[in-house]
Design a protein around this motif. Structure first.
Motif, PDB file in Angstrom:
ATOM      1  N   GLY A   4      14.642 -20.947  31.234  1.00 47.80           N
ATOM      2  CA  GLY A   4      15.954 -21.566  31.404  1.00 47.80           C
ATOM      3  C   GLY A   4      16.892 -20.701  32.232  1.00 47.80           C
ATOM      4  O   GLY A   4      16.725 -19.477  32.311  1.00 47.80           O
ATOM      5  N   ARG A   5      17.879 -21.343  32.831  1.00 52.41           N
ATOM      6  CA  ARG A   5      18.863 -20.596  33.612  1.00 52.41           C
ATOM      7  C   ARG A   5      19.663 -19.688  32.689  1.00 52.41           C
ATOM      8  O   ARG A   5      19.771 -19.925  31.481  1.00 52.41           O
ATOM      9  CB  ARG A   5      19.773 -21.573  34.365  1.00 52.41           C
ATOM     10  N   GLU A   6      20.237 -18.638  33.265  1.00 50.16           N
ATOM     11  CA  GLU A   6      20.892 -17.594  32.479  1.00 50.16           C
ATOM     12  C   GLU A   6      21.964 -18.160  31.556  1.00 50.16           C
ATOM     13  O   GLU A   6      22.065 -17.770  30.382  1.00 50.16           O
ATOM     14  CB  GLU A   6      21.491 -16.540  33.413  1.00 50.16           C
ATOM     15  N   HIS A   7      22.808 -19.073  32.073  1.00 45.56           N
ATOM     16  CA  HIS A   7      23.892 -19.588  31.234  1.00 45.56           C
ATOM     17  C   HIS A   7      23.359 -20.473  30.108  1.00 45.56           C
ATOM     18  O   HIS A   7      24.008 -20.612  29.065  1.00 45.56           O
ATOM     19  CB  HIS A   7      24.934 -20.331  32.077  1.00 45.56           C
ATOM     20  N   VAL A   8      22.176 -21.060  30.287  1.00 52.41           N
ATOM     21  CA  VAL A   8      21.553 -21.839  29.216  1.00 52.41           C
ATOM     22  C   VAL A   8      20.990 -20.893  28.155  1.00 52.41           C
ATOM     23  O   VAL A   8      21.221 -21.084  26.956  1.00 52.41           O
ATOM     24  CB  VAL A   8      20.443 -22.750  29.778  1.00 52.41           C
ATOM     25  N   ARG A   9      20.293 -19.871  28.581  1.00 48.65           N
ATOM     26  CA  ARG A   9      19.742 -18.893  27.636  1.00 48.65           C
ATOM     27  C   ARG A   9      20.850 -18.243  26.814  1.00 48.65           C
ATOM     28  O   ARG A   9      20.673 -17.965  25.628  1.00 48.65           O
ATOM     29  CB  ARG A   9      18.940 -17.812  28.373  1.00 48.65           C
ATOM     30  N   ALA A  10      21.988 -18.021  27.447  1.00 48.33           N
ATOM     31  CA  ALA A  10      23.101 -17.355  26.755  1.00 48.33           C
ATOM     32  C   ALA A  10      23.656 -18.183  25.599  1.00 48.33           C
ATOM     33  O   ALA A  10      24.282 -17.643  24.682  1.00 48.33           O
ATOM     34  CB  ALA A  10      24.218 -17.046  27.752  1.00 48.33           C
ATOM     35  N   GLU A  11      23.443 -19.494  25.637  1.00 47.53           N
ATOM     36  CA  GLU A  11      23.954 -20.380  24.581  1.00 47.53           C
ATOM     37  C   GLU A  11      23.040 -20.429  23.360  1.00 47.53           C
ATOM     38  O   GLU A  11      23.444 -20.928  22.304  1.00 47.53           O
ATOM     39  CB  GLU A  11      24.116 -21.800  25.138  1.00 47.53           C
ATOM     40  N   ALA A  12      21.800 -19.964  23.498  1.00 45.75           N
ATOM     41  CA  ALA A  12      20.816 -20.104  22.427  1.00 45.75           C
ATOM     42  C   ALA A  12      20.781 -18.875  21.524  1.00 45.75           C
ATOM     43  O   ALA A  12      21.140 -17.768  21.931  1.00 45.75           O
ATOM     44  CB  ALA A  12      19.438 -20.359  23.021  1.00 45.75           C
ATOM     45  N   ASP A  13      20.309 -19.087  20.302  1.00 45.89           N
ATOM     46  CA  ASP A  13      20.158 -17.978  19.348  1.00 45.89           C
ATOM     47  C   ASP A  13      18.923 -17.135  19.659  1.00 45.89           C
ATOM     48  O   ASP A  13      18.924 -15.930  19.449  1.00 45.89           O
ATOM     49  CB  ASP A  13      20.034 -18.529  17.926  1.00 45.89           C
ATOM     50  N   TYR A  14      17.857 -17.802  20.136  1.00 46.96           N
ATOM     51  CA  TYR A  14      16.593 -17.123  20.385  1.00 46.96           C
ATOM     52  C   TYR A  14      15.979 -17.636  21.687  1.00 46.96           C
ATOM     53  O   TYR A  14      16.358 -18.698  22.191  1.00 46.96           O
ATOM     54  CB  TYR A  14      15.600 -17.376  19.237  1.00 46.96           C
ATOM     55  N   ILE A  15      15.019 -16.879  22.198  1.00 50.00           N
ATOM     56  CA  ILE A  15      14.296 -17.230  23.422  1.00 50.00           C
ATOM     57  C   ILE A  15      12.813 -17.350  23.080  1.00 50.00           C
ATOM     58  O   ILE A  15      12.283 -16.559  22.283  1.00 50.00           O
ATOM     59  CB  ILE A  15      14.469 -16.142  24.514  1.00 50.00           C
ATOM     60  N   CYS A  16      12.136 -18.334  23.672  1.00 47.60           N
ATOM     61  CA  CYS A  16      10.693 -18.423  23.471  1.00 47.60           C
ATOM     62  C   CYS A  16       9.999 -18.779  24.780  1.00 47.60           C
ATOM     63  O   CYS A  16      10.619 -19.316  25.710  1.00 47.60           O
ATOM     64  CB  CYS A  16      10.330 -19.407  22.370  1.00 47.60           C
ATOM     65  N   ASP A  17       8.705 -18.490  24.843  1.00 51.95           N
ATOM     66  CA  ASP A  17       7.901 -18.782  26.028  1.00 51.95           C
ATOM     67  C   ASP A  17       7.116 -20.073  25.888  1.00 51.95           C
ATOM     68  O   ASP A  17       6.803 -20.724  26.883  1.00 51.95           O
ATOM     69  CB  ASP A  17       6.920 -17.630  26.304  1.00 51.95           C
ATOM     70  N   ASN A  18       6.767 -20.444  24.655  1.00 48.33           N
ATOM     71  CA  ASN A  18       5.902 -21.599  24.435  1.00 48.33           C
ATOM     72  C   ASN A  18       6.278 -22.247  23.103  1.00 48.33           C
ATOM     73  O   ASN A  18       6.230 -21.602  22.052  1.00 48.33           O
ATOM     74  CB  ASN A  18       4.438 -21.138  24.421  1.00 48.33           C
TER      75      ASN A  18
END
Length: 267
Positions: free
Chosen positions: A239-253
């Motif tokens: 996801g784009r940086e500003h989208v990732r910044a809105e989430a609690d966690y990051i995942c690949d799959n």
């Protein structure tokens, strides 16, 4: 089910770039995982900018077991019945379509509650859409031929949304329409106030679950409203940086993350 120390009863997932990854077909393993989640007391909801019939085909083996939030939240369907729909007034539709047609190097598509339309003259685009989307796109010589209500209108740049045009459409239409970057070069238009977040609230009210006990996955701007409603949110690493910044966690799959939930969490 306990996930990250919170009780979770509902999981929402975007499709393109998220549950589907970069492909167009759903890994059949998803059906088993969704059923395992249900056995653990967790419902699954597909939430996408895609059209209902296409989403139903993707989930065909379990299509009557899950609700669908379609067209960026302008349509909710469960058991093949419309739960909620919000259309765009026809006069506003055709004002927008006239503006879209003036943007060089683009294509556009129109969504009703159950069908997808584009112009018969756009032969290369029709071929591309029919190669990637099922069922086939309906073609018309003029959008005025569409008799049903229109829920969403989209414009597509093959090389990605042109920033100057995106700004122009926001400036002209933000007081009347929801203008959203849906990823992969698509800019979507629904009625003002229509988004995945509001659709989540409507579904929660009708189904009787708490959004504080929900978790979601997404990767694009049209998923941010969903992130803000759920107790736990995941952005895809792509996801784009500003989208990732809105989430609690990051995942690949997503599927691997769901497997992790099933193996690690407690009921």
């Amino acid at each position: 089910m306990q996930i990250h120390g919170k009780k979770i009863t509902t999981i929402f997932s975007d499709l393109d770039g998220t549950l589907l990854g970069q492909g167009q077909k759903l890994d059949p393993a998803a059906f088993g995982l969704i059923r395992q989640l249900k056995e653990r007391g967790v419902s699954f909801v597909a939430a996408s900018g895609r059209q209902y019939k296409n989403m139903r085909l993707l989930f065909e083996p379990i299509a009557d077991e899950i609700p669908f939030i379609c067209e960026n939240g302008s349509l909710i369907v469960k058991n093949d019945k419309t739960v909620y729909a919000k259309s765009i007034p026809r006069e506003l539709c055709f004002e927008l379509l006239a503006d879209l047609s003036a943007v060089p190097g683009t294509e556009n598509i129109v969504s009703s509650e159950r069908e997808l339309y584009t112009l018969a003259s756009r032969t290369d685009f029709i071929r591309l859409m029919n190669a990637t989307l099922k069922p086939a796109v309906h073609v018309v010589d003029d959008y005025q031929e569409i008799a049903g209500r229109i829920n969403k209108i989209s414009i597509w740049w093959q090389q990605g949304i042109a920033a100057n045009w995106e700004s122009w459409f926001h400036e002209k239409y933000d007081d009347r329409l929801q203008v959203t970057d849906s990823g992969n070069g698509w800019l979507d238009f629904t009625m003002a106030g229509v988004n995945k977040g509001n659709a989540l609230r409507r579904l929660a009210e009708s189904e009787g679950f708490l959004l504080a006990e929900s978790l979601c996955f997404g990767d694009s701007e049209n998923d941010i409203a969903m992130f803000r409603e759920c107790g736990i949110s995941y952005s895809m690493a792509t996801g784009r940086e500003h989208v990732r910044a809105e989430a609690d966690y990051i995942c690949d799959n997503v599927l691997e993350t769901l497997r992790g939930f099933l193996s690690d969490s407690t009921d």
